[in-house]
Design an enzyme around this catalytic site. Structure first.
Site, PDB file in Angstrom:
ATOM      1  N   ASP A 166      -0.013   5.290   0.892  1.00  0.00           N
ATOM      2  CA  ASP A 166       0.159   6.293   2.041  1.00  0.00           C
ATOM      3  C   ASP A 166      -0.219   5.341   3.526  1.00  0.00           C
ATOM      4  OD1 ASP A 166      -0.438   9.008   0.687  1.00  0.00           O
ATOM      5  OD2 ASP A 166      -1.437   7.704  -0.414  1.00  0.00           O
ATOM      6  N   ASP A 213       0.691  -1.111  -0.030  1.00  0.00           N
ATOM      7  CA  ASP A 213      -0.035  -0.162   0.103  1.00  0.00           C
ATOM      8  C   ASP A 213       0.781   1.257   0.013  1.00  0.00           C
ATOM      9  OD1 ASP A 213      -2.281   1.690   0.574  1.00  0.00           O
ATOM     10  OD2 ASP A 213      -1.427   1.763   2.664  1.00  0.00           O
TER      11      ASP A 213
HETATM   12 MG   LIG Z   1      -2.924   3.278   3.498  1.00  0.00          MG
END
Ligand SMILES: [Mg+2]
Length: 267
Positions: A27, A25
């Site tokens: 952020d 992932d």
């Molecule tokens: Mg995230």
């Protein structure tokens, strides 16, 4: 759920034995969460590390983000890796080009919805509305705590007719509300698709490793429950991942370890 670094020898053995298909992932995982999405550019240190990993013959790297494909590519800025945007609705990488068959009319619906949200939500200080082409995000990290319930209520009211007409589905995330096309697609499905279609020469040998911090990463954790390593970033508890690390620094530490092991193997 176990702390990843408490069983490191076992993890190291698994990593040394198989080529690693690494799903990250963006952020909150590769980079700490910033106040505004536009500020979330990758640090030089992480960029170097990802570049190093992407060059290893026994490592494949995919960034799986809720951002638009364009935005996540810009933030990371590396070529030769797989990018997946809009929670997997669009993916691109060496030899890969995927776009979920979301009808063109959804873009029109999203523009329409955006106008209504802007009218009702922009008077509340701190609201940020982002049109990501195939989906839409309302960020409320910068909204005062007392106003946040109002943002959620209004978002719920405005999107309800779209949900009822099956034009939209809603995904809540960390300080973000998302309107998503009503398709059976998510980060977990994206990971499955990539394992099938981007596997290359190690076809069945890949050890899938997924690292993420948000609600939308849970779909991927569930997929990898039996066949890979699922690692949650943050305080252990609610996630269904098998392992956790505490923060993005520890993600970096773990990625360095994979790079070191991979380096050793390629000699
Ligand atoms: Mg995230």
């Amino acid at each position: 759920m176990r702390y990843l670094f408490s069983i490191l020898d076992r993890i190291e053995a698994a990593l040394a034995n198989s080529p690693v298909f690494l799903f990250l992932d963006y952020d909150g995982t590769v980079t700490p969460i910033r106040k505004k999405p536009a500020l979330g550019r990758i640090s030089n240190r992480s960029k170097k590390l990802l570049a190093e990993l992407s060059r290893l013959p026994r490592c494949k790297l995919a960034i799986i983000s809720g951002r638009s494909l364009k935005s996540v590519r810009k933030m990371v800025g590396l070529s030769g890796i797989i990018y997946s945007g809009n929670h997997g609705l669009e993916m691109q990488g060496p030899g890969i080009r995927f776009k979920s068959p979301v009808l063109k009319k959804h873009k029109t619906i999203i523009r329409h919805l955006r106008r209504r949200l802007v009218a009702k939500l922009y008077p509340i200080k701190g609201v940020l509305i982002e049109n990501k082409g195939l989906s839409l995000s309302v960020h409320y990290r910068l909204v005062e705590a007392k106003d946040r319930p109002l943002v959620k209520t209004l978002f719920g009211q405005i999107t309800l007719p779209y949900v009822r007409r099956k034009q939209m589905s809603i995904k809540p995330g960390k300080m973000v509300l998302e309107a998503f096309p009503p398709v059976e697609w998510n980060k977990g499905k994206a990971v499955q698709w990539l394992l099938r279609n981007a596997a290359g020469k190690f076809r069945h040998a890949w050890l899938p490793v997924y690292i993420g911090d948000d609600v939308t990463d849970e779909d991927a954790f569930r997929i990898l429950k039996k066949q890979g390593l699922s690692i949650y970033v943050g305080k252990p508890g609610k996630s269904c991942a098998s392992y956790y690390v505490r923060n993005t620094d520890e993600v970096c530490k773990f990625l360095s370890l994979i790079a070191k092991l991979g380096e050793r193997h390629s000699k």
